[in-house]
Design an enzyme around this catalytic site. Structure first.
Site, PDB file in Angstrom:
ATOM      1  N   GLY A 132     -91.724  56.381  98.934  1.00 25.34           N
ATOM      2  CA  GLY A 132     -91.279  54.942  99.224  1.00 25.34           C
ATOM      3  C   GLY A 132     -90.266  54.927  98.045  1.00 25.34           C
ATOM      4  O   GLY A 132     -90.018  55.595  96.937  1.00 25.34           O
ATOM      5  N   GLU A 133     -89.454  54.348  97.667  1.00 26.01           N
ATOM      6  CA  GLU A 133     -88.698  53.971  96.466  1.00 26.01           C
ATOM      7  C   GLU A 133     -87.642  52.366  95.792  1.00 26.01           C
ATOM      8  O   GLU A 133     -86.823  51.877  97.402  1.00 26.01           O
ATOM      9  CB  GLU A 133     -86.872  54.964  96.655  1.00 26.01           C
ATOM     10  CG  GLU A 133     -86.334  54.495  95.686  1.00 26.01           C
ATOM     11  CD  GLU A 133     -85.599  55.259  95.164  1.00 26.01           C
ATOM     12  OE1 GLU A 133     -85.329  56.749  96.161  1.00 26.01           O
ATOM     13  OE2 GLU A 133     -85.062  56.215  94.733  1.00 26.01           O
ATOM     14  N   GLY A 134     -88.204  52.241  95.193  1.00 25.79           N
ATOM     15  CA  GLY A 134     -87.498  50.636  95.688  1.00 25.79           C
ATOM     16  C   GLY A 134     -87.329  50.310  94.106  1.00 25.79           C
ATOM     17  O   GLY A 134     -86.403  51.682  93.340  1.00 25.79           O
ATOM     18  N   SER A 135     -86.526  48.998  93.596  1.00 25.49           N
ATOM     19  CA  SER A 135     -85.588  48.618  92.601  1.00 25.49           C
ATOM     20  C   SER A 135     -86.377  49.346  91.012  1.00 25.49           C
ATOM     21  O   SER A 135     -85.978  49.407  89.718  1.00 25.49           O
ATOM     22  CB  SER A 135     -85.598  47.392  92.309  1.00 25.49           C
ATOM     23  OG  SER A 135     -86.071  46.633  92.955  1.00 25.49           O
ATOM     24  N   PHE A 136     -87.536  49.379  91.390  1.00 26.36           N
ATOM     25  CA  PHE A 136     -88.772  48.993  90.086  1.00 26.36           C
ATOM     26  C   PHE A 136     -89.392  50.433  90.172  1.00 26.36           C
ATOM     27  O   PHE A 136     -90.480  51.018  88.819  1.00 26.36           O
ATOM     28  CB  PHE A 136     -88.914  48.215  89.673  1.00 26.36           C
ATOM     29  CG  PHE A 136     -88.581  47.471  89.349  1.00 26.36           C
ATOM     30  CD1 PHE A 136     -87.703  47.132  88.273  1.00 26.36           C
ATOM     31  CD2 PHE A 136     -88.483  46.033  90.696  1.00 26.36           C
ATOM     32  CE1 PHE A 136     -87.300  45.838  87.907  1.00 26.36           C
ATOM     33  CE2 PHE A 136     -88.209  45.260  90.674  1.00 26.36           C
ATOM     34  CZ  PHE A 136     -86.709  44.616  89.147  1.00 26.36           C
ATOM     35  N   VAL A 194     -90.178  54.803  91.708  1.00 26.62           N
ATOM     36  CA  VAL A 194     -90.480  55.856  93.109  1.00 26.62           C
ATOM     37  C   VAL A 194     -91.870  56.458  93.830  1.00 26.62           C
ATOM     38  O   VAL A 194     -92.228  56.757  92.476  1.00 26.62           O
ATOM     39  CB  VAL A 194     -89.443  57.213  92.886  1.00 26.62           C
ATOM     40  CG1 VAL A 194     -89.739  57.827  93.721  1.00 26.62           C
ATOM     41  CG2 VAL A 194     -88.009  56.698  92.865  1.00 26.62           C
ATOM     42  N   VAL A 195     -92.385  56.208  94.153  1.00 25.56           N
ATOM     43  CA  VAL A 195     -93.720  56.322  95.362  1.00 25.56           C
ATOM     44  C   VAL A 195     -93.833  57.798  95.511  1.00 25.56           C
ATOM     45  O   VAL A 195     -92.572  58.306  96.532  1.00 25.56           O
ATOM     46  CB  VAL A 195     -94.205  55.578  95.471  1.00 25.56           C
ATOM     47  CG1 VAL A 195     -95.533  56.065  96.561  1.00 25.56           C
ATOM     48  CG2 VAL A 195     -94.101  54.288  95.605  1.00 25.56           C
ATOM     49  N   LYS A 209     -96.309  56.805  91.630  1.00 27.59           N
ATOM     50  CA  LYS A 209     -95.466  55.821  91.561  1.00 27.59           C
ATOM     51  C   LYS A 209     -95.666  56.125  89.877  1.00 27.59           C
ATOM     52  O   LYS A 209     -95.939  55.584  89.397  1.00 27.59           O
ATOM     53  CB  LYS A 209     -95.595  54.238  92.059  1.00 27.59           C
ATOM     54  CG  LYS A 209     -94.702  53.461  91.663  1.00 27.59           C
ATOM     55  CD  LYS A 209     -94.926  52.198  91.826  1.00 27.59           C
ATOM     56  CE  LYS A 209     -95.695  51.689  92.917  1.00 27.59           C
ATOM     57  NZ  LYS A 209     -94.933  50.301  93.302  1.00 27.59           N
ATOM     58  N   ASP A 257     -95.144  38.931  97.088  1.00 22.49           N
ATOM     59  CA  ASP A 257     -94.545  40.293  97.794  1.00 22.49           C
ATOM     60  C   ASP A 257     -95.551  40.049  99.189  1.00 22.49           C
ATOM     61  O   ASP A 257     -95.213  41.934  99.571  1.00 22.49           O
ATOM     62  CB  ASP A 257     -93.573  41.326  97.057  1.00 22.49           C
ATOM     63  CG  ASP A 257     -92.379  42.322  97.765  1.00 22.49           C
ATOM     64  OD1 ASP A 257     -92.462  41.427  98.420  1.00 22.49           O
ATOM     65  OD2 ASP A 257     -92.446  43.434  97.967  1.00 22.49           O
TER      66      ASP A 257
HETATM   67  P1  ADP Z   1     -92.518  50.046  96.419  1.00 21.06           P
HETATM   68  O1  ADP Z   1     -92.262  48.970  97.335  1.00 21.06           O
HETATM   69  O2  ADP Z   1     -92.705  49.402  95.188  1.00 21.06           O
HETATM   70  O3  ADP Z   1     -92.104  51.219  96.132  1.00 21.06           O
HETATM   71  P2  ADP Z   1     -95.713  50.488  97.232  1.00 21.06           P
HETATM   72  O4  ADP Z   1     -96.214  50.407  96.372  1.00 21.06           O
HETATM   73  O5  ADP Z   1     -95.103  49.270  97.936  1.00 21.06           O
HETATM   74  O6  ADP Z   1     -93.873  50.699  97.178  1.00 21.06           O
HETATM   75  O7  ADP Z   1     -95.474  51.720  97.752  1.00 21.06           O
HETATM   76  C1  ADP Z   1     -94.725  52.894  98.691  1.00 21.06           C
HETATM   77  C2  ADP Z   1     -94.832  52.880  99.688  1.00 21.06           C
HETATM   78  O8  ADP Z   1     -95.667  54.355  99.917  1.00 21.06           O
HETATM   79  C3  ADP Z   1     -95.786  51.857 100.854  1.00 21.06           C
HETATM   80  O9  ADP Z   1     -95.286  51.035 101.464  1.00 21.06           O
HETATM   81  C4  ADP Z   1     -96.486  52.693 101.472  1.00 21.06           C
HETATM   82  O10 ADP Z   1     -96.175  53.477 102.920  1.00 21.06           O
HETATM   83  C5  ADP Z   1     -96.593  54.222 100.156  1.00 21.06           C
HETATM   84  N1  ADP Z   1     -98.424  53.734  99.660  1.00 21.06           N
HETATM   85  C6  ADP Z   1     -98.280  53.217  98.555  1.00 21.06           C
HETATM   86  N2  ADP Z   1     -99.399  53.202  98.245  1.00 21.06           N
HETATM   87  C7  ADP Z   1    -100.061  53.960  99.140  1.00 21.06           C
HETATM   88  C8  ADP Z   1    -101.366  54.522  99.157  1.00 21.06           C
HETATM   89  N3  ADP Z   1    -102.768  54.017  98.747  1.00 21.06           N
HETATM   90  N4  ADP Z   1    -101.618  55.506 100.322  1.00 21.06           N
HETATM   91  C9  ADP Z   1    -101.728  55.926 100.924  1.00 21.06           C
HETATM   92  N5  ADP Z   1    -100.031  55.353 100.897  1.00 21.06           N
HETATM   93  C10 ADP Z   1     -99.454  54.534 100.335  1.00 21.06           C
HETATM   94 MG    MG Z   2     -93.684  48.234  98.559  1.00 23.27          MG
END
Ligand code: ADP
Ligand code: MG
Length: 352
Positions: A29-33, A35-36, A55, A167
């Site tokens: 995932g990638e948000g404004s704050f 990258v995951v 993250k 959120d």
């Molecule tokens: P952001 O929305 O700020 O990019 P998130 O914390 O929502 O960050 O994580 C982004 C995405 O990563 C989530 O929608 C999910 O698909 C995946 N993810 C996050 N945390 C976990 C976790 N503990 N285990 C598995 N997948 C996760």
């Molecule tokens: Mg999120």
């Protein structure tokens, strides 16, 4: 005293990590704050096991680490398992916070909701097997009831700790394969009222698809968070007055709605629904009167599901999705709502 000893022991015995302990994998995932990524441990830690989620966050990462530490200690089952957080100063892009969680599994509620199989796909992952039973409204209602109970349970944990998530949406709900239940993730916009941490002043962070009409969680006259001791004394009062937790309840209500009505699962239809509801002055009953007479089969089926058992589901939904925060039910009260009186899905281990 016990809590102090525990915190002390935990600090020394929990594993710590550094940047080069990881091999970065797929981007999740990638948000404004931030990258995951999904990550695994590098060779030098090959005696340890497990998959993790990393993250890499900007300056707000500091508070997200703080929130996750607090959640782990106070209501660990509500959220994804937080492992460790640290500041990496070596990045060329400037200081980055690294946050690590256990990898809970590949399914978010958003992904599950997008499948034509919903809610049966959820039944399968909760029970760990496919049930060979006829499909129908009763069974779907039971699955949705089970999901709602898990979501409210997780949310009640956060709220009882004094944390509002702000959120809550299907993208921020993960199915934990370990506990076979849904957990809330992404405390990036969360606020802790009991210690006065409410760090992000920008309402732009709120996802308009799931945000309650009030937008501002706390009164906007509070320009900066009060000092911690002052906030600790004041916040139970503020909490009572403003009922900020009801912001999350509204979002959960919209998720309930999307589970009941397949046609409201797409972004565009949810946005259209929000417009209709606004025109009805956020009165769900008025919305129902507006759309039901010319409803498609799909919409009609959603009402039918919520009307089961004397309309108890519809009653719960309308007590969550209301204009005035103070008229919305709390997570704790919702868990005691008669909608949950009937038995939901029983995990296999319980039945044996
Ligand atoms: P952001 O929305 O700020 O990019 P998130 O914390 O929502 O960050 O994580 C982004 C995405 O990563 C989530 O929608 C999910 O698909 C995946 N993810 C996050 N945390 C976990 C976790 N503990 N285990 C598995 N997948 C996760
Ligand atoms: Mg999120």
């Amino acid at each position: 005293f016990d809590m102090f000893v525990l915190a002390f022991v935990e600090r020394f015995f929990r594993p710590t990590f550094r940047k080069d302990d990881f091999v970065v994998g797929k981007k999740l995932g990638e948000g404004s704050f931030g990258v995951v990524y999904k990550v695994s441990l590098s060779k030098k830690r090959s005696n340890e096991e497990g998959e993790y989620v990393l993250k890499k966050a900007t300056e707000y990462g500091a508070v997200e680490i703080w929130m996750n530490e607090r959640v782990r200690r106070a209501c660990g089952n509500s959220c994804a398992d937080f492992v460790y957080g640290f500041l990496d100063k070596s990045s060329k892009k400037g200081p980055e916070y690294w946050l690590l969680w256990k990898y809970e599994g590949e399914s978010t509620l958003a992904g599950l909701l997008q499948s034509k199989e919903f809610p049966y796909n959820v039944e399968t992952i909760i029970l760990g097997k496919v049930q060979d039973l006829p499909k129908g409204l009763e069974r779907e209602n039971k699955i949705i009831q089970t999901i709602m109970r898990q979501l409210l349970f997780a949310l009640d944990g956060l709220h009882s700790t004094g944390i509002i998530h702000r959120d809550v949406k299907p993208q921020n709900i993960i199915f934990s394969e370990g506990s076979r239940s849904f957990k809330i993730i992404d405390l990036g916009a969360a606020a802790d009222l009991r210690v006065g941490i409410n760090y992000i002043p920008k309402e732009f962070l709120l996802d308009p698809r799931y945000a309650a009409p009030e937008q501002y969680i706390m009164s906007t006259q509070t320009p900066s968070a009060p000092s911690a001791p002052v906030a600790a004394a004041l916040s139970p009062v503020l909490w009572q007055m403003n009922l900020p937790d009801r912001f999350d309840i509204y979002s959960i209500g919209l998720i309930f709605l999307q589970m009941a009505f397949p046609s409201l699962r797409s972004d565009s239809n949810l946005i259209q629904f929000n417009r209709q509801l606004k025109r009805c002055e956020y009165d769900l009953t008025a919305w129902r009167k507006l759309v039901e007479p010319r409803a498609s089969g799909d919409l009609r089926r959603g009402f039918e599901l919520l009307d089961l058992d004397g309309g108890i589901g519809w009653e719960l939904l309308t007590s969550m999705v209301r204009y005035k925060a103070r008229q919305r039910i709390s997570a704790k009260a919702a868990l005691a709502h008669p909608y949950f009186d009937r038995q939901g899905l029983l995990a296999l281990s319980v039945m044996q």
